[in-house]
Design a protein around this motif. Structure first.
Motif, PDB file in Angstrom:
ATOM      1  N   PRO A 203       7.428  32.944   6.569  1.00  0.00           N
ATOM      2  CA  PRO A 203       6.003  33.321   5.757  1.00  0.00           C
ATOM      3  C   PRO A 203       6.407  33.428   4.436  1.00  0.00           C
ATOM      4  CG  PRO A 203       6.578  35.122   7.294  1.00  0.00           C
ATOM      5  CD  PRO A 203       7.465  33.960   7.457  1.00  0.00           C
ATOM      6  N   GLU A 204       5.721  32.818   3.327  1.00  0.00           N
ATOM      7  CA  GLU A 204       5.877  33.168   2.039  1.00  0.00           C
ATOM      8  C   GLU A 204       4.927  33.983   1.309  1.00  0.00           C
ATOM      9  OE1 GLU A 204       5.652  29.207   0.275  1.00  0.00           O
ATOM     10  OE2 GLU A 204       7.456  28.447   1.276  1.00  0.00           O
ATOM     11  N   PHE A 205       4.024  34.732   2.252  1.00  0.00           N
ATOM     12  CA  PHE A 205       3.077  35.542   1.845  1.00  0.00           C
ATOM     13  C   PHE A 205       3.321  37.098   2.476  1.00  0.00           C
ATOM     14  CE2 PHE A 205       1.556  33.414   5.624  1.00  0.00           C
ATOM     15  CZ  PHE A 205       1.227  34.188   6.352  1.00  0.00           C
ATOM     16  N   MET A 206       2.931  38.152   1.822  1.00  0.00           N
ATOM     17  CA  MET A 206       3.099  39.587   2.511  1.00  0.00           C
ATOM     18  C   MET A 206       2.208  39.832   3.455  1.00  0.00           C
ATOM     19  SD  MET A 206       3.441  42.934   0.338  1.00  0.00           S
ATOM     20  CE  MET A 206       1.572  42.913  -0.481  1.00  0.00           C
ATOM     21  N   ILE A 207       2.993  39.923   4.684  1.00  0.00           N
ATOM     22  CA  ILE A 207       2.197  40.504   5.834  1.00  0.00           C
ATOM     23  C   ILE A 207       1.892  41.805   6.111  1.00  0.00           C
ATOM     24  CG2 ILE A 207       2.266  40.400   8.403  1.00  0.00           C
ATOM     25  CD1 ILE A 207       3.723  37.741   8.052  1.00  0.00           C
ATOM     26  N   SER A 208       0.893  42.402   6.534  1.00  0.00           N
ATOM     27  CA  SER A 208       0.300  43.672   6.645  1.00  0.00           C
ATOM     28  C   SER A 208      -0.661  43.994   7.639  1.00  0.00           C
ATOM     29  CB  SER A 208       0.155  44.398   5.394  1.00  0.00           C
ATOM     30  OG  SER A 208      -0.112  45.876   5.349  1.00  0.00           O
ATOM     31  N   ALA A 209      -0.824  45.176   8.367  1.00  0.00           N
ATOM     32  CA  ALA A 209      -1.784  45.443   9.414  1.00  0.00           C
ATOM     33  C   ALA A 209      -2.565  46.560   8.404  1.00  0.00           C
ATOM     34  CB  ALA A 209      -1.335  46.067  10.478  1.00  0.00           C
ATOM     35  N   SER A 210      -2.462  46.517   7.170  1.00  0.00           N
ATOM     36  CA  SER A 210      -2.813  47.972   6.611  1.00  0.00           C
ATOM     37  C   SER A 210      -4.456  47.644   6.109  1.00  0.00           C
ATOM     38  CB  SER A 210      -2.295  48.305   5.366  1.00  0.00           C
ATOM     39  OG  SER A 210      -0.987  48.729   5.422  1.00  0.00           O
ATOM     40  N   CYS A 211      -5.045  46.465   6.089  1.00  0.00           N
ATOM     41  CA  CYS A 211      -6.246  46.342   5.717  1.00  0.00           C
ATOM     42  C   CYS A 211      -7.203  47.020   6.796  1.00  0.00           C
ATOM     43  CB  CYS A 211      -6.481  44.644   5.776  1.00  0.00           C
ATOM     44  SG  CYS A 211      -6.436  43.866   7.118  1.00  0.00           S
ATOM     45  N   CYS A 212      -6.774  46.810   7.932  1.00  0.00           N
ATOM     46  CA  CYS A 212      -7.624  47.550   9.154  1.00  0.00           C
ATOM     47  C   CYS A 212      -7.640  48.976   9.090  1.00  0.00           C
ATOM     48  CB  CYS A 212      -6.838  47.208  10.631  1.00  0.00           C
ATOM     49  SG  CYS A 212      -7.817  48.074  11.924  1.00  0.00           S
ATOM     50  N   TYR A 213      -6.742  49.720   8.460  1.00  0.00           N
ATOM     51  CA  TYR A 213      -6.805  51.107   8.259  1.00  0.00           C
ATOM     52  C   TYR A 213      -7.447  51.319   7.132  1.00  0.00           C
ATOM     53  CZ  TYR A 213      -5.916  55.658   6.437  1.00  0.00           C
ATOM     54  OH  TYR A 213      -5.676  57.071   5.960  1.00  0.00           O
ATOM     55  N   TYR A 214      -7.355  50.638   5.848  1.00  0.00           N
ATOM     56  CA  TYR A 214      -8.297  50.864   4.660  1.00  0.00           C
ATOM     57  C   TYR A 214      -9.477  50.481   4.750  1.00  0.00           C
ATOM     58  CZ  TYR A 214      -3.800  52.364   2.481  1.00  0.00           C
ATOM     59  OH  TYR A 214      -2.837  52.935   2.050  1.00  0.00           O
ATOM     60  N   CYS A 215      -9.768  49.562   5.441  1.00  0.00           N
ATOM     61  CA  CYS A 215     -11.248  48.722   5.805  1.00  0.00           C
ATOM     62  C   CYS A 215     -11.971  49.349   6.870  1.00  0.00           C
ATOM     63  CB  CYS A 215     -11.108  47.257   5.716  1.00  0.00           C
ATOM     64  SG  CYS A 215     -10.508  46.450   4.166  1.00  0.00           S
ATOM     65  N   LYS A 216     -11.292  49.911   7.695  1.00  0.00           N
ATOM     66  CA  LYS A 216     -12.242  50.386   8.792  1.00  0.00           C
ATOM     67  C   LYS A 216     -11.783  52.016   9.341  1.00  0.00           C
ATOM     68  CE  LYS A 216     -13.931  48.266  12.704  1.00  0.00           C
ATOM     69  NZ  LYS A 216     -14.002  46.778  13.797  1.00  0.00           N
ATOM     70  N   LYS A 217     -10.571  52.068   9.518  1.00  0.00           N
ATOM     71  CA  LYS A 217     -10.080  53.720   9.895  1.00  0.00           C
ATOM     72  C   LYS A 217     -10.400  54.671   9.087  1.00  0.00           C
ATOM     73  CE  LYS A 217      -6.890  51.798  13.618  1.00  0.00           C
ATOM     74  NZ  LYS A 217      -5.509  51.781  13.845  1.00  0.00           N
ATOM     75  N   GLN A 218      -9.855  54.409   7.873  1.00  0.00           N
ATOM     76  CA  GLN A 218     -10.153  55.494   6.925  1.00  0.00           C
ATOM     77  C   GLN A 218     -11.423  56.149   6.826  1.00  0.00           C
ATOM     78  OE1 GLN A 218      -9.699  54.799   2.552  1.00  0.00           O
ATOM     79  NE2 GLN A 218      -7.934  56.046   2.724  1.00  0.00           N
ATOM     80  N   ILE A 219     -12.348  55.126   6.751  1.00  0.00           N
ATOM     81  CA  ILE A 219     -13.896  55.375   6.420  1.00  0.00           C
ATOM     82  C   ILE A 219     -14.376  56.013   7.836  1.00  0.00           C
ATOM     83  CG2 ILE A 219     -14.439  53.189   6.871  1.00  0.00           C
ATOM     84  CD1 ILE A 219     -16.406  55.767   4.762  1.00  0.00           C
TER      85      ILE A 219
END
Length: 251
Positions: A203-219
């Motif tokens: 993959p030539e792009f950065m992979i992360s599962a963090s969007c789930c945390y910041y967009c759902k779990k954090q709130i």
């Protein structure tokens, strides 16, 4: 996990095998017990079928036992379709309840640009993100596959790449004892041939599962932290991390 089977299937409550009418009555009695014990409760509502069933059961139980209202919250990440948002409003009107809509502080576009893009699943995204950050070569999987003493090879890889134990397990499809476990959720080939695919097409792009945390779990954590009980609807045949029973689950 026993013999490759999740405890979700082996540790089944008695009511799990009841016929549907009796099963729902048993579940309603459990809901009533929990709501009486923890009246200050909040229910996460997504607008999906599991949430619809959960809300229906709660409202039927509240009416039956004359219990006070609970809080319903819909977490809108910004990806929900208009049909879903309309359905949330329809359900709120149908049952005469308020379903509060909450949005994250960081939307999904900003989260993916800053932290990386999710890939296949949260588990896969987490493993590949760690692989990108730590730079452990995929070739360790070939070393492990070819080793006669796999436990010894895993131990040697652990010494060669310190602080990479979970990543070694992920790439080599093994557990902490060095035993091959190609079919468990936490390894790269839980998506068939993924390791070969990543090797051929890095993959030539950065992979992360963090969007789930910041967009759902954090709130969600922010909203739910002051309540005595958090209610979510999940099925026993959920995939990914949801296939593993939570330790704090009461039903």
């Amino acid at each position: 996990m026993k013999n490759g089977v999740s405890k979700v299937y082996t540790d089944r409550p008695d009511y799990a095998d009841f016929d549907s009418p009796a099963k729902f009555e048993a579940i309603k009695s459990i809901i009533a017990k929990r709501l009486i014990e923890h009246p200050d409760a909040i229910c996460s509502y997504s607008g999906g079928s599991d949430s619809d069933i959960m809300l229906d059961l709660i409202e039927r139980t509240r009416a039956m036992f004359e219990l006070p209202p609970i809080k319903y919250v819909f977490f809108n990440t910004g990806l929900e379709m208009k049909a879903t948002r309309d359905h949330v409003k329809y359900v709120a009107k149908k049952y005469g309840v308020e379903i509060e809509e909450r949005r994250p502080e960081i939307n999904i576009v900003r989260a993916t640009r800053k932290y990386g893009i999710p890939f296949v699943s949260k588990i896969m995204s987490g493993g590949l993100s760690e692989w990108q950050k730590k730079g452990v070569p995929l070739s360790i999987a070939d070393e492990y596959d070819q080793a006669e003493d796999k436990a010894a090879k895993r131990k040697e890889l652990k010494e060669r790449y310190p602080k990479c134990e979970s990543l070694i397990n992920f790439l080599c499809c093994c557990n902490s004892a060095g035993e091959p476990r190609p079919n468990i959720q936490l390894v790269i080939n839980s998506s068939k041939y993924m390791r070969d695919f990543i090797k051929e097409y890095p993959p030539e792009f950065m992979i992360s599962a963090s969007c789930c945390y910041y967009c759902k779990k954090q709130i969600a954590h922010k909203v739910q932290k002051d309540y005595d009980m958090v209610i979510t609807g999940e099925r026993r045949d959920e995939g990914g991390m949801r296939s593993v029973p939570r330790k704090d689950s009461k039903v």
